[in-house]
Design an enzyme around this catalytic site. Structure first.
Site, mmCIF file in Angstrom:
data_model
loop_
_atom_site.group_PDB
_atom_site.id
_atom_site.type_symbol
_atom_site.label_atom_id
_atom_site.label_comp_id
_atom_site.label_asym_id
_atom_site.label_seq_id
_atom_site.Cartn_x
_atom_site.Cartn_y
_atom_site.Cartn_z
ATOM 1 N N GLN A 31 41.630 27.155 -6.982
ATOM 2 C CA GLN A 31 41.748 28.079 -8.111
ATOM 3 C C GLN A 31 42.470 29.371 -7.724
ATOM 4 O OE1 GLN A 31 38.333 28.132 -11.013
ATOM 5 N NE2 GLN A 31 37.262 27.088 -9.373
ATOM 6 N N ASP A 78 32.810 37.430 -3.546
ATOM 7 C CA ASP A 78 33.010 36.386 -4.566
ATOM 8 C C ASP A 78 34.508 36.219 -4.807
ATOM 9 O OD1 ASP A 78 32.427 34.533 -6.516
ATOM 10 O OD2 ASP A 78 31.964 36.021 -8.056
ATOM 11 N N GLU A 79 34.908 35.057 -5.344
ATOM 12 C CA GLU A 79 36.319 34.771 -5.666
ATOM 13 C C GLU A 79 37.219 35.083 -4.464
ATOM 14 O OE1 GLU A 79 36.986 33.216 -8.268
ATOM 15 O OE2 GLU A 79 35.587 33.756 -9.861
ATOM 16 N N LYS A 123 28.463 28.617 -8.445
ATOM 17 C CA LYS A 123 28.672 29.581 -7.358
ATOM 18 C C LYS A 123 27.960 30.902 -7.612
ATOM 19 C CE LYS A 123 33.072 31.696 -8.779
ATOM 20 N NZ LYS A 123 32.511 33.046 -8.997
#
Length: 708
Positions: A251, A220-221, A33
């Site tokens: 996650q 991101d995330e 990613k």
């Protein structure tokens, strides 16, 4: 830029080159990613002609931000790009530095961490004489954060809690806490997001200014985003700016911190024209590890379905081991490390031992020490929360913001000035009576401090104010040399002498490291001292697991939460006991608790590249009879059904030995020693070199040699 079709797989290429206004990338563990995010930013600049300054990439750690920025610059073969890569908190701090006048705050406002918050609340409880027997400081902070993030003010809470004694006490503390922060121009982490949203909501022209600076926002995330962060993202995007989000719902392990998994799951509903691309090819783990991970997470229902795969081979079998007790389980882990370690191709640094809670590390530590294996625990006292580093930060904060009472009191108390609690309380009371800051009180009375404080104390306080004024003036005149100025100040006025006198060499080394970091930061053309102070205040535990530590030859111990984003050749997931992992508390407190715990175990499994060891133990604990985690049963059931390569670990009988008490042995690492006793294939040895002392070793180990 390179030919992307040659270096990206089909899904990665589609994600990098998408021209959709709204793009959601579901990126499985180890699917590249960061690579995709990097090349997408480079593609926007190099192929689509976006100005770097119109791109904002949001990450969850400063470490990730630096990595993405460096990768983009390297990919485009360009120097410093005027592109914003930042965490939510650091980007908000940047906005607030420019717009904080709307809050009646100076641009040099202070950002406080959890330790600072605890001290403030503790002082409030004392000053207001609140009965604290049944009132935990951590509970008060959770209460404050919860109310703030729901936009509930102290005034509302004071009204609604009148019939509940304990809640009303918390509401009083909440109000006093907010007043203290306002008076001292302080912001906590929650404030950085909330104050930015407030400014944007109440000042549309300011929001429009920041929207117009942007064209494309990447996050991101994204699975870790909370409701207010998402609200801020929507504000910055407005109707015109484009959004790319990258994350993995499997996650999502921070719901206890406010992360809302529904935000990534429903992104396509909030943005109906959204394109979704799933990255499923894994470049990290062996086939067997991925098979176990896929089978485990398939038990969750609240997810976007995907199936990780790899073109690599199946690799080593997965080992599941059931021990009689915790010590036997720890011995199993350490024995496997010793069996694999050869110091040439496999090092201690290639092993990570993961557990659900820090309290589980004791048995492992005991056996590692007994066997003479170097190890390091991550997630303990973080670098930027160490006493000496917080002292340095306090010097920077106070010298750049003389109204910062919190930093002033820390320096007066902690830097060897002979000032005790009674005098500190008196200083605070006198400043409050005069309705001025502590600095102003001491400065205004500089020539008659003896009227307020005893001789030695008044002299010490007078000296302190003169020194701080000197530091303030030097920072103001040459802010780019702040590292040299601080270093000189600490030497000149006895801080290093205090550490030397107390034999605190490690603390001296830490201060030098901090000053070096300041130097490196200030070397950037557009870097400021205020920005450095705010950045170090925002450092997370993930940021502090640095690359240099990764080169040290230590076995790494950490919680699964700390291991998020990391990877290791060999992973032991230790302590897989029901009620511990999964945590009974998490299951009881959240309707999604069991799925969150399963996601956490999924994260643990997918940290492994080559070998995965899962272990549990029986016996009794304070919670009663220990039972294997339900997650092991799920894996074993699927193993039988799907023929996944799993073997149950067995106790390895230690080979017989002719080494006895009194024998002399030589160890490849520890040198020569004498055996005190032998029992069941283990030997207790005292080594000649005193730094190794006494250790318990496997007599038949390849490093142990009998001296004839």
């Amino acid at each position: 830029m390179e030919d992307l079709k040659k270096i990206l797989n089909e899904r990665q290429y589609a994600a990098v080159t998408s021209t959709s206004k709204y793009l959601r990338i579901i990126a499985g563990a180890g699917s590249g990613k960061t690579r995709v995010l990097t090349y997408r930013i480079a593609y926007l600049i190099d192929n689509l002609g976006y100005y770097p300054s119109s791109i904002l990439a949001i990450t969850f750690t400063n470490k990730a931000a630096d990595e993405i920025r460096n990768r983009v610059e390297k990919t485009l073969n360009m120097g410093h790009l005027h592109m914003s890569v930042a965490t939510f908190h650091s980007y908000c701090a940047r906005i607030l530095r420019e717009e904080c006048k709307l809050l009646n705050y100076p641009s040099s406002f202070s950002i406080i961490d959890e330790d600072d918050q605890k001290k403030i609340v503790k002082d409030i409880i004392k000053e207001k004489e609140i009965e604290a027997k049944d009132l935990k400081i951590s509970t008060c902070l959770d209460y404050i954060a919860n109310k703030k993030n729901q936009w509930i003010t102290p005034e509302v809470e004071l009204k609604t809690t009148k019939g509940n004694f304990f809640k009303h006490q918390e509401a009083i503390i909440y109000g006093a806490y907010e007043d203290y922060l306002q008076k001292n121009h302080m912001l906590d982490f929650d404030d950085l997001i909330l104050k930015t949203i407030k400014i944007f909501t109440e000042n549309p022209h300011v929001l429009e200014k920041w929207q117009n600076r942007l064209r494309h926002i990447l996050v991101d995330e994204f699975q870790d985003v909370d409701n207010n962060q998402f609200k801020l993202l929507c504000q910055l995007a407005g109707d015109d700016n484009e959004i790319t989000v990258v994350g993995d719902p499997d996650q999502t392990i921070y719901t206890w911190r406010g992360a809302n998994i529904q935000i990534i799951l429903n992104f396509n509903k909030n943005f109906p024209d959204c394109e979704s691309i799933a990255l499923e090819e894994n470049y990290r783990s062996s086939g067997n590890i991925l098979n176990v991970a896929n089978q485990l997470i398939s038990h969750n229902h609240n997810r976007v379905k995907k199936n990780l795969f790899t073109k690599a081979d199946l690799g080593c079998d997965i080992s599941i081991y059931v021990a009689d007790n915790e010590i036997k389980e720890a011995e199993y882990v350490v024995n496997n490390i010793l069996d694999l370690y050869d110091g040439q191709n496999i090092f201690y640094k290639d092993f990570a031992i993961l557990y659900r809670a820090n309290s589980q590390s004791a048995p492992i530590e005991q056996i590692l020490m007994n066997r003479g294996i170097k190890y390091k625990i991550y997630g303990g006292i973080r670098f930027y929360r160490r006493m000496e580093i917080k002292d340095c930060i306090a010097y920077l904060k106070f010298a750049t913001n003389l109204s910062d009472d919190f930093s002033a009191l820390r320096l007066i108390e902690n830097t060897g000035r002979g000032i005790g609690k009674t005098t500190l309380d008196k200083i605070k009371a006198n400043a409050q009576t005069e309705n001025v800051s502590i600095y102003e009180h001491l400065k205004n009375n500089l020539d008659n401090l003896k009227d307020f404080y005893m001789g030695k104390q008044s002299a010490s306080l007078r000296s302190f104010i003169i020194q701080i004024q000197e530091l303030h003036d030097k920072f103001l005149f040459e802010p780019k040399k702040a590292n040299v100025i601080l270093d000189d100040h600490l030497h000149k006025y006895g801080y290093f002498d205090m550490l030397i006198a107390n034999e605190m060499d490690d603390k001296i080394d830490n201060v030098h490291k901090f000053i070096e970091q300041m130097r490196d930061f200030l070397m950037k053309d557009d870097a400021t001292l205020d920005e450095f102070v705010q950045n170090v205040s925002l450092m997370s535990s993930q940021d502090e697991i640095n690359d240099q530590q990764a080169t040290d030859d230590y076995v790494k111990l950490m919680t699964v939460h700390t291991a998020k984003g990391l990877e290791f050749d060999n992973v032991f997931v230790y302590g897989l006991v029901e009620s511990i992992f999964p945590s009974s508390r998490t299951i009881m407190e959240s309707i999604d608790g069991i799925e969150e715990e399963r996601r956490l175990f999924y994260v643990a499994i997918t940290r492994a590249r080559k070998r995965l060891f899962l272990s549990t133990s029986g016996g009794y604990s304070y919670m009663g009879l220990r039972q294997p985690s339900r997650f092991l049963k799920e894996i074993k059931f699927k193993a039988q059904e799907e023929n996944i390569a799993i073997k149950k670990g067995q106790d390895k009988p230690l080979l017989p030995t002719n080494i006895r008490a009194g024998s002399l042995i030589k160890h490849d690492i520890f040198g020569e020693g004498i055996v005190l006793n032998e029992h069941d294939g283990l030997i207790d040895v005292v080594f000649k070199d005193p730094k190794f002392g006494r250790k318990t070793l496997v007599a038949s180990h390849k490093f142990v040699h009998l001296i004839k």
